[in-house]
Write a protein that holds these residues in place. Structure first.
Motif, PDB file in Angstrom:
ATOM      1  N   GLY A 132       0.831  -1.199   0.000  1.00 34.73           N
ATOM      2  CA  GLY A 132       0.000   0.000   0.000  1.00 34.73           C
ATOM      3  C   GLY A 132       0.860   1.241   0.000  1.00 34.73           C
ATOM      4  O   GLY A 132       2.090   1.169  -0.115  1.00 34.73           O
ATOM      5  N   PRO A 133       0.225   2.383   0.151  1.00 35.08           N
ATOM      6  CA  PRO A 133       0.977   3.633   0.161  1.00 35.08           C
ATOM      7  C   PRO A 133       1.830   3.752   1.426  1.00 35.08           C
ATOM      8  O   PRO A 133       1.638   3.001   2.383  1.00 35.08           O
ATOM      9  N   MET A 134       2.761   4.669   1.402  1.00 33.07           N
ATOM     10  CA  MET A 134       3.574   4.950   2.589  1.00 33.07           C
ATOM     11  C   MET A 134       2.634   5.417   3.706  1.00 33.07           C
ATOM     12  O   MET A 134       1.903   6.398   3.532  1.00 33.07           O
ATOM     13  N   GLU A 135       2.654   4.715   4.813  1.00 32.52           N
ATOM     14  CA  GLU A 135       1.746   5.045   5.914  1.00 32.52           C
ATOM     15  C   GLU A 135       2.329   6.057   6.885  1.00 32.52           C
ATOM     16  O   GLU A 135       1.609   6.619   7.702  1.00 32.52           O
ATOM     17  N   ASN A 136       3.619   6.316   6.801  1.00 30.84           N
ATOM     18  CA  ASN A 136       4.238   7.333   7.636  1.00 30.84           C
ATOM     19  C   ASN A 136       4.020   8.677   6.933  1.00 30.84           C
ATOM     20  O   ASN A 136       4.695   8.991   5.939  1.00 30.84           O
ATOM     21  N   HIS A 137       3.053   9.441   7.437  1.00 24.24           N
ATOM     22  CA  HIS A 137       2.634  10.675   6.769  1.00 24.24           C
ATOM     23  C   HIS A 137       3.800  11.658   6.588  1.00 24.24           C
ATOM     24  O   HIS A 137       3.955  12.254   5.515  1.00 24.24           O
ATOM     25  N   ILE A 163       4.128   1.035  -9.043  1.00 25.70           N
ATOM     26  CA  ILE A 163       4.848  -0.243  -9.017  1.00 25.70           C
ATOM     27  C   ILE A 163       4.120  -1.263  -8.156  1.00 25.70           C
ATOM     28  O   ILE A 163       3.902  -2.404  -8.577  1.00 25.70           O
ATOM     29  N   LEU A 164       3.720  -0.860  -6.950  1.00 22.30           N
ATOM     30  CA  LEU A 164       3.085  -1.822  -6.048  1.00 22.30           C
ATOM     31  C   LEU A 164       1.702  -2.246  -6.542  1.00 22.30           C
ATOM     32  O   LEU A 164       1.325  -3.408  -6.409  1.00 22.30           O
ATOM     33  N   MET A 165       0.952  -1.322  -7.126  1.00 22.39           N
ATOM     34  CA  MET A 165      -0.364  -1.694  -7.639  1.00 22.39           C
ATOM     35  C   MET A 165      -0.232  -2.603  -8.856  1.00 22.39           C
ATOM     36  O   MET A 165      -1.028  -3.527  -9.037  1.00 22.39           O
ATOM     37  N   GLU A 166       0.779  -2.361  -9.674  1.00 20.87           N
ATOM     38  CA  GLU A 166       0.995  -3.218 -10.844  1.00 20.87           C
ATOM     39  C   GLU A 166       1.246  -4.663 -10.423  1.00 20.87           C
ATOM     40  O   GLU A 166       0.810  -5.598 -11.089  1.00 20.87           O
TER      41      GLU A 166
END
Length: 147
Positions: free
Chosen positions: A34-39, A73-76
């Protein structure tokens, strides 16, 4: 079988932990991304790589380039995308990620409370499955693993 699931959506609540914990309880063979969770890191990654930017707009643009690269990249690599829409935060990133998943023809589970039905009706209509709770999303994934 192992699934790679991209967890798209806001980063300010524990919904990802809830999904991961429930998947583990069910014994599902899932790798999550998923996205970077550290804002703070997400907001500063552009300056960490490119150096200090002259203003806040360019700082945001630099960070978005690297955050978008990560998402792309991660979604792909994902077999499935779960897009979560909660009630507390603005959901622009969730909507964008759901749209990208649809454009890439990635299977999409949309989690949204019933009160968000109207603003999300178009995305919901295109998602493979729309549910109201994390529990329902995990039930859907569990069904995928059944023989």
């Amino acid at each position: 079988m192992k699934l790679t699931v991209y967890l798209a959506g806001e980063i300010h609540s524990t919904w990802r932990d809830d999904v991961k914990n429930e998947a583990e309880k069910r014994g599902l063979n899932i790798q999550f991304s998923g996205p970077m969770e550290n804002h703070d890191r997400s907001d500063s990654i552009g300056e960490e790589i490119l150096g200090t930017q002259p203003n806040a707009i360019l700082k945001d643009e630099a960070a978005s380039a690297f955050n978008n690269l990560r998402t792309k990249i991660l979604m792909e690599k994902a077999d499935l995308v779960i897009a979560y829409f909660g009630e507390e935060y603005k959901q622009w990133n969730s909507a964008m990620d759901a749209g990208i998943a649809l454009a890439k023809d990635k299977p999409l589970i949309l989690i949204r409370p019933e009160k968000l039905h109207h603003p999300l009706k178009e995305i919901s209509r295109r998602a493979d499955v729309t549910v109201s709770t994390i529990e329902q999303a995990l039930q859907a994934i569990t069904y995928i693993f059944e023989e």
